[in-house]
Write a protein that holds these residues in place. Sequence first.
Motif, PDB file in Angstrom:
ATOM      1  N   ARG A 122      15.286  64.363  51.700  1.00  0.00           N
ATOM      2  CA  ARG A 122      14.382  64.751  50.548  1.00  0.00           C
ATOM      3  C   ARG A 122      15.106  65.143  49.469  1.00  0.00           C
ATOM      4  O   ARG A 122      15.029  65.012  48.224  1.00  0.00           O
ATOM      5  CB  ARG A 122      13.142  65.238  50.966  1.00  0.00           C
TER       6      ARG A 122
ATOM      7  N   ASP B 200      15.879  63.853  45.696  1.00  0.00           N
ATOM      8  CA  ASP B 200      15.519  64.706  44.552  1.00  0.00           C
ATOM      9  C   ASP B 200      16.707  64.929  43.593  1.00  0.00           C
ATOM     10  O   ASP B 200      16.468  64.854  42.334  1.00  0.00           O
ATOM     11  CB  ASP B 200      14.851  66.320  44.842  1.00  0.00           C
TER      12      ASP B 200
ATOM     13  N   LYS C 295      16.969  61.867  41.697  1.00  0.00           N
ATOM     14  CA  LYS C 295      16.035  61.571  40.463  1.00  0.00           C
ATOM     15  C   LYS C 295      16.365  62.421  39.245  1.00  0.00           C
ATOM     16  O   LYS C 295      16.230  62.162  38.271  1.00  0.00           O
ATOM     17  CB  LYS C 295      14.610  62.174  41.007  1.00  0.00           C
ATOM     18  N   GLN C 296      16.857  63.740  39.707  1.00  0.00           N
ATOM     19  CA  GLN C 296      17.404  64.639  38.575  1.00  0.00           C
ATOM     20  C   GLN C 296      18.339  64.106  37.847  1.00  0.00           C
ATOM     21  O   GLN C 296      18.719  64.427  36.466  1.00  0.00           O
ATOM     22  CB  GLN C 296      17.710  66.072  39.043  1.00  0.00           C
TER      23      GLN C 296
END
Length: 167
Positions: free
Chosen positions: A125, A129, A132-133
């Motif tokens: 996960r 993340d 995505k950042q």
Amino acid sequence: MSFMDTLKRSLGFEETESPKKDEESFNLTDFINGFTKSFKNAEPRQNNSQQYESTPKPQNRPQHPVYDDYDDYVITPEQPFYEIVLIRPKTLDDINYVVDQVIEEMNPVILDLSFLEKESEPNFRLAGDKIKQMRAKYGAQALLLSRSEDKNLIVISPKKVKLINKG
């Protein structure tokens, strides 16, 4: 007779077994030896006008048209080459290495997240993340290459390297 002997003979590296030698037959060894002997024994050329008389004179050839209506541009990349890193991250340090490669080094990275998906759900996960950042803050591009039971391949590239999905 072995395969190598037959191959050498067919390429001309060995003498044939027949005792006759035709004058017209080509022998690579004799040719090379004769060439090197004549090269070693060659005398320097003299500048005689007779030497140049037998040389054919060049004919006037038509000139090719010159195109001046365009400019030549030399495109020099900011980075001479890109290293594409293939990595299977197993720890948070590996994920941070991927982020550094994409953001700081401007290199595309191919990730195999299957290990993290199976072994460490929180790290998987976290990797998602971070991807995505990178996409939101730095304009990085991510493209899923393959998803199966044993592989989960994603390519991530910096903003300067364009990824195009044509399939």
